[in-house]
Write a protein that holds these residues in place. Sequence first.
Motif, PDB file in Angstrom:
ATOM      1  N   ASP A  24       0.872  -1.326  -0.034  1.00 32.46           N
ATOM      2  CA  ASP A  24      -0.042  -0.108  -0.062  1.00 32.46           C
ATOM      3  C   ASP A  24       1.083   1.273   0.073  1.00 32.46           C
ATOM      4  O   ASP A  24       0.771   2.433  -0.640  1.00 32.46           O
ATOM      5  N   PHE A  67       0.742   3.890  -2.818  1.00 29.69           N
ATOM      6  CA  PHE A  67       0.134   5.166  -2.811  1.00 29.69           C
ATOM      7  C   PHE A  67       1.152   6.496  -2.820  1.00 29.69           C
ATOM      8  O   PHE A  67       0.742   7.425  -3.460  1.00 29.69           O
ATOM      9  N   LYS A 116       0.828   9.633  -5.596  1.00 32.74           N
ATOM     10  CA  LYS A 116       0.723  10.793  -4.962  1.00 32.74           C
ATOM     11  C   LYS A 116       1.895  11.765  -5.812  1.00 32.74           C
ATOM     12  O   LYS A 116       1.885  12.764  -5.995  1.00 32.74           O
ATOM     13  N   GLN A 125      -8.819   8.436  -7.212  1.00 27.95           N
ATOM     14  CA  GLN A 125      -9.695   7.887  -6.067  1.00 27.95           C
ATOM     15  C   GLN A 125     -10.035   6.421  -6.087  1.00 27.95           C
ATOM     16  O   GLN A 125      -9.891   5.580  -5.226  1.00 27.95           O
ATOM     17  N   TYR A 137      -6.816   4.667  -5.253  1.00 26.51           N
ATOM     18  CA  TYR A 137      -6.676   4.485  -3.851  1.00 26.51           C
ATOM     19  C   TYR A 137      -7.445   3.435  -3.053  1.00 26.51           C
ATOM     20  O   TYR A 137      -6.987   2.712  -2.146  1.00 26.51           O
TER      21      TYR A 137
END
Length: 326
Positions: free
Chosen positions: A253, A257, A261, A276, A279
């Motif tokens: 994760d 992530f 980003k 979204q 995620y």
Amino acid sequence: MNLPEIPQVTIVVVPRERFSYTQESLTSVYKHTTYPFKLIYVDVNSPAHIRDYLAEQAKQKQFQLIRTEKYLSPNCARNIGLREVTSKYVVFLDNDVVLTPGWLEALVECAETTGATVVSPLTCQGTPVHAEVHCAGGETGVKVEIKGETTRRKIVEKIYLQGKRVEDVQPQLKREETGLAEFHCVLVRTEIFQQIGLLDEKLLSTKEHVDLCMLVTAAGGTIYLEPESIVTYVPGPPLEWTDLHYYMLRWSDRWEFSSLKHLLEKWNLSEDEYFQNRYKRLGSRRHMTIVHPFARKFPVGHFGFRVVSKILRLLDRVLNRWITTW
């Protein structure tokens, strides 16, 4: 094609997500590559039996073996190899890819004929090998939408023909300019890195290929699909316990992530539904390849499977956070 006396191509092999397919992939390189090449193999902390196998093969076949004693992301490993490259072209190759006869000649011939900066083979997926398309080119970029005073910059990523049978689509495929290539196997004109710099090491586990393709395009380079070159990447769950730690880190994760980003900020993108949804799907690869197969081992029926899967996903998240702190 006249073969050069001095190799114009350096193949840089790095781990993708596991080590247990190393021998099959390396064997395929030497079996199916007749065009002159130099090989640089970047071994990122593989288990002892793979480490010893690579050391033996490097001695026998006289390729350059670079080993690190810690796990690295694919782009970090690629850059280690890239810094050693002095040839006209570099091929980035993952360690779970098998090749076909003539694959490299076709990529080089395309680059020489068209002047392409990046050339992608027809990339297939799974077993039986060379039967199902994974990527036949595609699209990458940034789409700007303006509505009133609101401007949105949306990522574009589209892969062509994924999941189609090769025999069904091969007749319509031809060498052509495209917008997307993936790192499973890709030939790149080495001089482009003088313009765009090394590969972005802040992209730890996802969208590295999108970033490269957009950078190449922004620098005025071109990307081509060469369907006469066919390769297959063989995904799968970690087949050995010694695969597990790297696999869990590769698809952690935290790494995914952080990569998303960074991509968002680097290209000044809108944090829209594309991000979204990504995620929300953090950990989905681990769930598909590890959690769900393990849950099916319990004879608890469909409802029980859902309950067990949910419990295991929660445990997986805790375990994954722990592993990524090592």
